[in-house]
Design a protein around this motif. Structure first.
Motif, short mmCIF file in Angstrom:
data_model
loop_
_atom_site.label_atom_id
_atom_site.label_comp_id
_atom_site.label_asym_id
_atom_site.label_seq_id
_atom_site.Cartn_x
_atom_site.Cartn_y
_atom_site.Cartn_z
N ARG A 1 -5.70 8.58 -3.41
CA ARG A 1 -5.77 9.82 -3.15
C ARG A 1 -6.13 10.02 -1.42
O ARG A 1 -5.62 10.77 -0.69
CB ARG A 1 -6.91 10.53 -3.60
CG ARG A 1 -6.77 11.13 -5.21
CD ARG A 1 -7.77 11.44 -6.07
NE ARG A 1 -7.59 12.09 -7.24
CZ ARG A 1 -8.13 12.67 -8.17
NH1 ARG A 1 -9.49 12.31 -7.80
NH2 ARG A 1 -7.72 12.83 -9.27
N LYS A 2 -6.90 8.79 -1.06
CA LYS A 2 -6.96 8.46 0.64
C LYS A 2 -5.82 8.15 1.13
O LYS A 2 -5.51 8.85 2.20
CB LYS A 2 -8.09 7.56 0.55
CG LYS A 2 -8.43 7.29 1.97
CD LYS A 2 -9.68 6.13 2.12
CE LYS A 2 -9.85 5.96 3.39
NZ LYS A 2 -11.15 4.83 3.62
N TYR A 3 -4.74 7.53 0.53
CA TYR A 3 -3.65 7.06 1.04
C TYR A 3 -2.70 8.35 1.42
O TYR A 3 -2.28 8.87 2.49
CB TYR A 3 -2.97 6.19 0.38
CG TYR A 3 -1.69 5.84 1.05
CD1 TYR A 3 -1.72 4.40 1.73
CD2 TYR A 3 -0.35 6.21 0.82
CE1 TYR A 3 -0.53 4.09 2.51
CE2 TYR A 3 0.78 5.95 1.69
CZ TYR A 3 0.79 4.79 2.27
OH TYR A 3 1.84 4.41 2.97
N GLU B 1 -11.70 3.33 -8.65
CA GLU B 1 -11.42 2.79 -7.34
C GLU B 1 -10.00 2.82 -6.74
O GLU B 1 -9.65 3.17 -5.71
CB GLU B 1 -11.97 1.39 -7.02
CG GLU B 1 -13.35 1.07 -7.38
CD GLU B 1 -13.75 -0.20 -7.32
OE1 GLU B 1 -13.14 -1.04 -7.24
OE2 GLU B 1 -15.05 -0.34 -7.65
N THR C 1 -9.14 6.51 -5.98
CA THR C 1 -9.73 6.88 -4.72
C THR C 1 -8.77 6.58 -3.66
O THR C 1 -8.50 7.02 -3.04
CB THR C 1 -11.11 6.33 -4.52
OG1 THR C 1 -11.89 7.24 -5.73
CG2 THR C 1 -11.50 6.86 -3.19
N ALA C 2 -8.35 5.13 -3.78
CA ALA C 2 -7.46 4.67 -2.64
C ALA C 2 -6.19 5.64 -2.67
O ALA C 2 -5.44 5.60 -1.66
CB ALA C 2 -7.16 3.16 -2.98
N ARG D 1 0.80 -1.14 -0.23
CA ARG D 1 0.09 0.09 0.06
C ARG D 1 0.87 1.14 0.06
O ARG D 1 0.59 2.34 -0.41
CB ARG D 1 -0.97 0.13 1.33
CG ARG D 1 -1.81 -1.21 1.38
CD ARG D 1 -3.00 -1.31 0.27
NE ARG D 1 -4.14 -0.33 0.66
CZ ARG D 1 -4.98 -0.22 0.11
NH1 ARG D 1 -5.50 -0.95 -1.24
NH2 ARG D 1 -6.00 0.76 0.44
N ALA E 1 -3.74 11.47 1.39
CA ALA E 1 -4.57 12.58 2.47
C ALA E 1 -4.36 12.00 3.89
O ALA E 1 -3.82 12.73 4.71
CB ALA E 1 -6.02 12.45 2.25
N GLN E 2 -4.01 10.81 4.18
CA GLN E 2 -3.77 10.10 5.54
C GLN E 2 -2.34 10.22 5.78
O GLN E 2 -2.07 10.34 7.00
CB GLN E 2 -4.42 8.82 5.63
CG GLN E 2 -5.81 8.73 5.50
CD GLN E 2 -6.57 7.22 5.62
OE1 GLN E 2 -5.78 6.35 5.36
NE2 GLN E 2 -7.87 7.32 5.88
N HIS E 3 -1.49 9.82 5.11
CA HIS E 3 -0.08 9.58 5.30
C HIS E 3 1.03 10.39 4.62
O HIS E 3 2.11 10.29 4.94
CB HIS E 3 0.14 7.87 4.94
CG HIS E 3 -0.89 7.13 5.32
ND1 HIS E 3 -0.67 6.59 6.77
CD2 HIS E 3 -1.66 6.52 4.86
CE1 HIS E 3 -1.45 5.58 6.90
NE2 HIS E 3 -2.14 5.38 5.87
#
Length: 222
Positions: A214-216, A208, A211-212, A192, A218-220
């Motif tokens: 971009r989310k990663y 999908e 999105t994964a 990941r 944003a978080q890390h």
């Protein structure tokens, strides 16, 4: 580079799928006929991009961004040697079995012309599932297939038309990035931390995966 076969599946009852009705279209067989290829519609309602090919579990399969699945004959040959048994064209549930084309090494957003009219665009690799394992009939297949890292490619339809076995495959466009199907597959499955490296592929990615990634980030962070 060409198509060795075009493979179609029919709705079949099997004991190894989690589909509510116990059916799958993964058992795809070569056809000698010309097959119409067109965008099937959004995931969840659209099925296969190939006329006459049945996709049963619309929760996970089919739709515009997974309209066509391609596997290199060279990868099937590699698995034949490892498994010690023959694998026919279509054995992995692929619609298109190619030769002379590095399918898993293709770039996300790469475009192929097949025959005289059809244009397809690479979106992502194929994630193995319980149904795939049951169809192949090998122990720990999901883990083994994932570890190999040669998943084949899903494609969306850019220009509709007909394809048939023997059609030439031409690479029309290679994007200016280094995001391959194999990299996307590893990022989504086992590594990941690679997700930020997918972002240069942008909107060409399966939604999908985008999105994964971009989310990663944003978080890390990157």
């Amino acid at each position: 580079m060409k198509l060795l076969s075009v493979n179609l599946g029919r709705r079949t009852s099997v004991p190894y799928t989690d589909h509510p009705e116990g059916v799958t279209g993964i058992d795809k067989r070569p056809t000698d006929a010309a097959v119409r290829v067109a965008a099937p519609g959004p995931k969840g309602t659209g099925a296969s991009g190939l006329a006459g090919d049945e996709v049963c579990d619309l929760r996970h399969h089919g739709g515009d961004d997974q309209a066509v699945y391609a596997v290199a004959r060279e990868d099937l040959d590699d698995w034949e040697r490892e498994l010690g048994r023959p694998l026919a064209n279509g054995a992995f549930g692929e619609n298109l079995t190619t030769i002379g084309l590095d399918v898993s090494g293709a770039l996300i957003g790469e475009r192929w012309r097949i025959g005289s009219g059809v244009v397809l665009e690479v979106t992502c690799g194929r994630i193995p599932c319980r149904t795939f394992q049951g169809h192949v009939g090998e122990q720990r297949w999901v883990k083994r297939f994932t570890a190999k890292g040669a998943p084949g490619a899903y494609l969306r339809v850019i220009e509709a038309g007909e394809v048939r076995a023997g059609d030439a495959v031409e690479i029309l466009h290679r994007p200016d990035h280094e995001v391959t199907v194999a990299l996307q597959f590893r990022a989504i499955t086992t590594q990941r931390e690679l997700l930020p490296r997918l972002l240069p592929a942008g909107e060409a990615l399966h939604p999908e995966s985008l999105t994964a990634a971009r989310k990663y980030v944003a978080q890390h962070g990157v």
